[in-house]
Scaffold this motif. Sequence first.
Motif, PDB file in Angstrom:
ATOM      1  N   UNK A 173      32.838 -39.660 -15.868  1.00 45.28           N
ATOM      2  CA  UNK A 173      32.493 -39.259 -17.239  1.00 45.28           C
ATOM      3  C   UNK A 173      31.344 -38.260 -17.352  1.00 45.28           C
ATOM      4  N   UNK A 174      30.572 -38.021 -16.282  1.00 47.70           N
ATOM      5  CA  UNK A 174      29.274 -37.352 -16.478  1.00 47.70           C
ATOM      6  C   UNK A 174      29.395 -35.947 -17.054  1.00 47.70           C
ATOM      7  N   UNK A 217      30.613 -36.273 -20.889  1.00 48.66           N
ATOM      8  CA  UNK A 217      29.512 -36.710 -21.748  1.00 48.66           C
ATOM      9  C   UNK A 217      28.537 -35.562 -21.987  1.00 48.66           C
ATOM     10  N   UNK A 218      28.238 -34.852 -20.926  1.00 47.55           N
ATOM     11  CA  UNK A 218      27.254 -33.784 -21.014  1.00 47.55           C
ATOM     12  C   UNK A 218      27.733 -32.647 -21.911  1.00 47.55           C
ATOM     13  N   UNK A 231      27.926 -33.734 -25.578  1.00 44.76           N
ATOM     14  CA  UNK A 231      26.580 -33.835 -26.146  1.00 44.76           C
ATOM     15  C   UNK A 231      26.007 -32.446 -26.446  1.00 44.76           C
ATOM     16  N   UNK A 262      37.399 -43.417 -24.908  1.00 47.47           N
ATOM     17  CA  UNK A 262      36.367 -43.892 -25.846  1.00 47.47           C
ATOM     18  C   UNK A 262      35.269 -42.857 -26.052  1.00 47.47           C
ATOM     19  N   UNK A 263      34.916 -42.140 -24.999  1.00 46.88           N
ATOM     20  CA  UNK A 263      33.872 -41.115 -25.145  1.00 46.88           C
ATOM     21  C   UNK A 263      34.366 -39.986 -26.049  1.00 46.88           C
ATOM     22  N   UNK A 300      25.752 -35.823  -9.394  1.00 46.31           N
ATOM     23  CA  UNK A 300      26.196 -35.802 -10.793  1.00 46.31           C
ATOM     24  C   UNK A 300      25.307 -34.925 -11.666  1.00 46.31           C
ATOM     25  N   UNK A 301      24.004 -35.062 -11.492  1.00 48.63           N
ATOM     26  CA  UNK A 301      23.086 -34.265 -12.301  1.00 48.63           C
ATOM     27  C   UNK A 301      23.227 -32.780 -12.015  1.00 48.63           C
ATOM     28  N   UNK A 309      26.641 -31.529 -13.590  1.00 45.91           N
ATOM     29  CA  UNK A 309      26.746 -31.352 -15.030  1.00 45.91           C
ATOM     30  C   UNK A 309      25.888 -30.193 -15.526  1.00 45.91           C
ATOM     31  N   UNK A 325      20.410 -40.589 -25.200  1.00 48.06           N
ATOM     32  CA  UNK A 325      21.758 -40.424 -24.668  1.00 48.06           C
ATOM     33  C   UNK A 325      21.745 -40.513 -23.150  1.00 48.06           C
ATOM     34  N   UNK A 328      23.455 -43.497 -20.968  1.00 46.60           N
ATOM     35  CA  UNK A 328      24.530 -43.109 -20.067  1.00 46.60           C
ATOM     36  C   UNK A 328      24.239 -43.572 -18.638  1.00 46.60           C
ATOM     37  N   UNK A 329      23.005 -43.385 -18.214  1.00 46.33           N
ATOM     38  CA  UNK A 329      22.662 -43.759 -16.834  1.00 46.33           C
ATOM     39  C   UNK A 329      22.687 -45.280 -16.646  1.00 46.33           C
ATOM     40  N   UNK A 376      24.749 -47.308 -18.210  1.00 47.56           N
ATOM     41  CA  UNK A 376      26.156 -47.664 -18.126  1.00 47.56           C
ATOM     42  C   UNK A 376      26.768 -47.239 -16.799  1.00 47.56           C
ATOM     43  N   UNK A 377      26.273 -46.116 -16.246  1.00 48.54           N
ATOM     44  CA  UNK A 377      26.776 -45.643 -14.958  1.00 48.54           C
ATOM     45  C   UNK A 377      26.155 -46.403 -13.795  1.00 48.54           C
ATOM     46  N   UNK A 389      27.351 -46.971 -30.195  1.00 49.90           N
ATOM     47  CA  UNK A 389      28.423 -46.599 -29.265  1.00 49.90           C
ATOM     48  C   UNK A 389      28.227 -47.278 -27.918  1.00 49.90           C
ATOM     49  N   UNK A 390      26.970 -47.380 -27.502  1.00 45.53           N
ATOM     50  CA  UNK A 390      26.711 -48.009 -26.211  1.00 45.53           C
ATOM     51  C   UNK A 390      26.504 -49.516 -26.354  1.00 45.53           C
ATOM     52  N   UNK A 402      14.670 -34.995 -19.974  1.00 44.74           N
ATOM     53  CA  UNK A 402      15.513 -36.168 -19.752  1.00 44.74           C
ATOM     54  C   UNK A 402      15.599 -36.517 -18.269  1.00 44.74           C
ATOM     55  N   UNK A 403      15.570 -35.505 -17.428  1.00 46.87           N
ATOM     56  CA  UNK A 403      15.617 -35.808 -16.000  1.00 46.87           C
ATOM     57  C   UNK A 403      14.295 -36.381 -15.497  1.00 46.87           C
TER      58      UNK A 403
END
Lengths: 297, 297, 297, 297
Positions: free
Chosen positions: A111-112, A115-116, A119, A142-143, A267-268, A271, D115, D119-120, D122-123, D146-147, D271-272
């Motif tokens: 999903x990453x 989602x990114x 968003x 769902x996303x 992943x980071x 994205x 967000x 997300x992280x 959930x992942x 949503x989450x 965010x990172x």
Amino acid sequence: MSTTTPPTASAPTTAPVSQQWVLTLSCPDGPGIVHAVAGALAGLGGNITESQQFGDPLSGLFFMRVQVEAATSREDLEAALQPVAEHFAMSWVLDVVGRRVRSLLMVSKAPHCLVDLLYRERSQAMPIDVVGVVGNHPDLEDIATFYGKPFHHVPVTRGTKAGAEARLRELVAELDVELVVLARYMQILSDDLCREMPGQIINIHHSFLPSFKGARPYAQAHDRGVKLIGATSHYVTGDLDEGPIIEQDVARVDHSRRVEDLVAIGEDVERQTLARAVRWHAEHRVLLDGHRTVVFR
Amino acid sequence: MSTTTPPTASAPTTAPVSQQWVLTLSCPDGPGIVHAVAGALAGLGGNITESQQFGDPLSGLFFMRVQVEAATSREDLEAALQPVAEHFAMSWVLDVVGRRVRSLLMVSKAPHCLVDLLYRERSQAMPIDVVGVVGNHPDLEDIATFYGKPFHHVPVTRGTKAGAEARLRELVAELDVELVVLARYMQILSDDLCREMPGQIINIHHSFLPSFKGARPYAQAHDRGVKLIGATSHYVTGDLDEGPIIEQDVARVDHSRRVEDLVAIGEDVERQTLARAVRWHAEHRVLLDGHRTVVFR
Amino acid sequence: MSTTTPPTASAPTTAPVSQQWVLTLSCPDGPGIVHAVAGALAGLGGNITESQQFGDPLSGLFFMRVQVEAATSREDLEAALQPVAEHFAMSWVLDVVGRRVRSLLMVSKAPHCLVDLLYRERSQAMPIDVVGVVGNHPDLEDIATFYGKPFHHVPVTRGTKAGAEARLRELVAELDVELVVLARYMQILSDDLCREMPGQIINIHHSFLPSFKGARPYAQAHDRGVKLIGATSHYVTGDLDEGPIIEQDVARVDHSRRVEDLVAIGEDVERQTLARAVRWHAEHRVLLDGHRTVVFR
Amino acid sequence: MSTTTPPTASAPTTAPVSQQWVLTLSCPDGPGIVHAVAGALAGLGGNITESQQFGDPLSGLFFMRVQVEAATSREDLEAALQPVAEHFAMSWVLDVVGRRVRSLLMVSKAPHCLVDLLYRERSQAMPIDVVGVVGNHPDLEDIATFYGKPFHHVPVTRGTKAGAEARLRELVAELDVELVVLARYMQILSDDLCREMPGQIINIHHSFLPSFKGARPYAQAHDRGVKLIGATSHYVTGDLDEGPIIEQDVARVDHSRRVEDLVAIGEDVERQTLARAVRWHAEHRVLLDGHRTVVFR
């Protein structure tokens, strides 16, 4: 040479008010190009606010991207540029700055990137209009739904691949799609489909190409003991993992990272690399120069 | 508005052969500037090979750097540009691409920036002609000598500062110096001297400005427990550590690093940051926009 | 398992004063290793100031690097560690922290890595003692001489390769060389020579391996249109460009860079990547784990 | 010295099966600490899989983080460690590796950090259990929902600040909160609240501290003309923007970026940076060393 007008451009054709236009072009290099383009724009009272050029000594091609503020209609702009374009044998695209490019996102289970991108679209961080999400698995519905996007489940098996691609073509046509983004879509598109949409399909490959082509690049990277892992966003051509590179980035790793750590760290990188490539494409900053790209950032 | 011709430019004035020229300019923003400049250059048969623009909405100024290949004399180029420059009230500089800027390096005891700049000059990695090295300590004379550079020992004590600056002015005049580089020179120049050479003195500060101004920045950084240390290269103004920033960079550190480690790690950041700033200046890529810079990389 | 004592370690054998020791080891993983090592060191009154471990689940090997401050002789330390080493079947190395590793630099015509390493040695930025410079071309003799290093011109042609390698072996023996650094040495060492000095020869390859192996990597990178170029420092094995990677780094480039620009930009990446690899090796921070490395930074 | 047992640790107290434990400790530095700890763990048949130490010469403190695989109960582990901890006057924490830290996220209107963290979580990219989201504005409720997270709207005005903080204290108590994350929460917590939760509140400041403290850091950065913008994640103390730094990062910008561009570019850095700080905290990798941190990555 060809005049490509984006299919859904909603430029005003009457009562022009001042707005920002973006013009991209390429042609055989030679003297007088900048002057001729600037002259055509100045003749309409346009004010150039951003301009970049590049002459590639290898291909002999000249590339230009210019943003101009002008109170003019698309018809008048095209009429002013047409003679210049013909004289220099230009390929050119004219668009309104900030117009959102109609995009279709294709995903599998990871999903990453989805989602990114969703968003960033909602944050107005990139001028795209995601008109749908296609998944060969249903996992990410769902996303898509949360972001208000229609989700199309198009499964792909060996036997159904042709049918799946036919469904894709339908969606591209129905939804007036200008850009397809393979956001960790784990299927390979057929050569035919790639050829039908040149420079319109962007992929993210989870390695620093040309290292570690093909499947399981993080496992390959771990086995080779590399100290940086990377990601590569590129246009898709029939030649797998060989399309023109738009953007690349890396992250530092060390001996203690297992394959699953590399996947998570990657992943980071993926994205962000994909997001930059999509944004630059949507802002008309990426031009094709043979099997390479010119990126006017 | 002013026409600044570099003092030692050895452009051919007769029998013009084709060569690369670089023009930089700034002026109040408005329509038609690019077209007018491109027109003046096209009128001489010039081919624009590189061009960058920026309009600053805050200052209302427009900045441009253009490289043009033309078989013309400096006189003819200036004659063609003069009316355009007057019309738009431009400050402009015209130079030959690759002409080596006459530079004076000033040092104290730390050798890393001196070694780096002299090596890069010899490698032709930047278009500078180091015409001398000034040290307020004699320690680095051997390095200057190895690279064939005259070394001038100009000690500075509280009582001799005025005399030392007088000697500097002499050297600047005698050696036709266009650029002074403070390559970890640990003395503060007087306001007067700074004002005499605006945009012509580049310093490297060993912190990520505006953090940790003043002396002992690495000790301050260590005490604050930062996770990145940095360096800042900037033009020198009378306002200490407040001059227009040209380039900055950082390196990652962790808790285990002592102050002396930060100093050692910082050396690499300093020398690269300074080298980029000096190269961009020498290539006419840095333009002043008030207390900030426009850098056309 | 083997006890490797660096040949030239000048550790005090009588009248022990307190000093820093560094111990590196690897052995099959299992419980009790850290405790046993810590116990042996504590028994001599040692104070562990730095310690790192890594257990590789793939190879089943355990790796450890420990720095300990102790007022003890090498004999007593070895006597205390020997039973532990035998019990766990360890390969281990014991050295004095900061002892300078006797190093031979090999070069061709490109000076940037040589200049960088000699400068760093003189600045005490890495614990190496450069005992000589070998060039297959005479070009860099002046740099070696400036830093007070004997320069050995050992030309290599197809016919003289065996003789040249014999001369290298002589130099390694005569000068008690512990580490050979290929500082942009453009000849390929024979398999035999590589096998004689496993983990003792460090090379800098001017690409982000495994991309662009072989000659002319920057030309390959340019042709592929990559957006980052890199460098890789690795131990040399008989398998060209496949040796265990110690360090990698990258720099950003764009479409406007020609091959010669990539070469120039790459120089900075190469010299820093190589410098880090050599420093980590000299500080006993790099351990071999099959065809990969464990780097305790 | 104190034994801190995380409030919600659900370690098995009977029928111990083999699992990973993480022990962090700090104490006055001295010989024998590593040996004593390793001995206590070895006595229970524990196998150390990861271990890091650091002795700070400035504070005279020793820090250690060790992961150990052992088939033992929490009681037995604590009983084995207690004498060692008392002997060396240790502060220590024992936890199960991967136990999810109960976290409360606090937000205002900017969604990017919320967000990202949800997300992280959930992942499973970080071991946190987000037990609720508090917003002083209602804007981000849909994302929390949503989450599947309860959203608590706790408005703050000058007059209601004390009441709002009382509500926060209630939530922290009711929800058994171990960690509060200020995910771009634009209110300043009172000194009292900060003091009640030392080392348990993490903030993200949108600048490279100590540059540009206070409000509107991107506007300040733009005005100063910096070439890199940054973000800093730190523990919150009563001293605004002065708490111990956990992590920092930067992104490159140039003259063409407006304040709003810096804000957008900064979002990714923020965010990172925050995600890394929260993950390291939740993995017990961050230890306080006065007003600085030790981060065992």
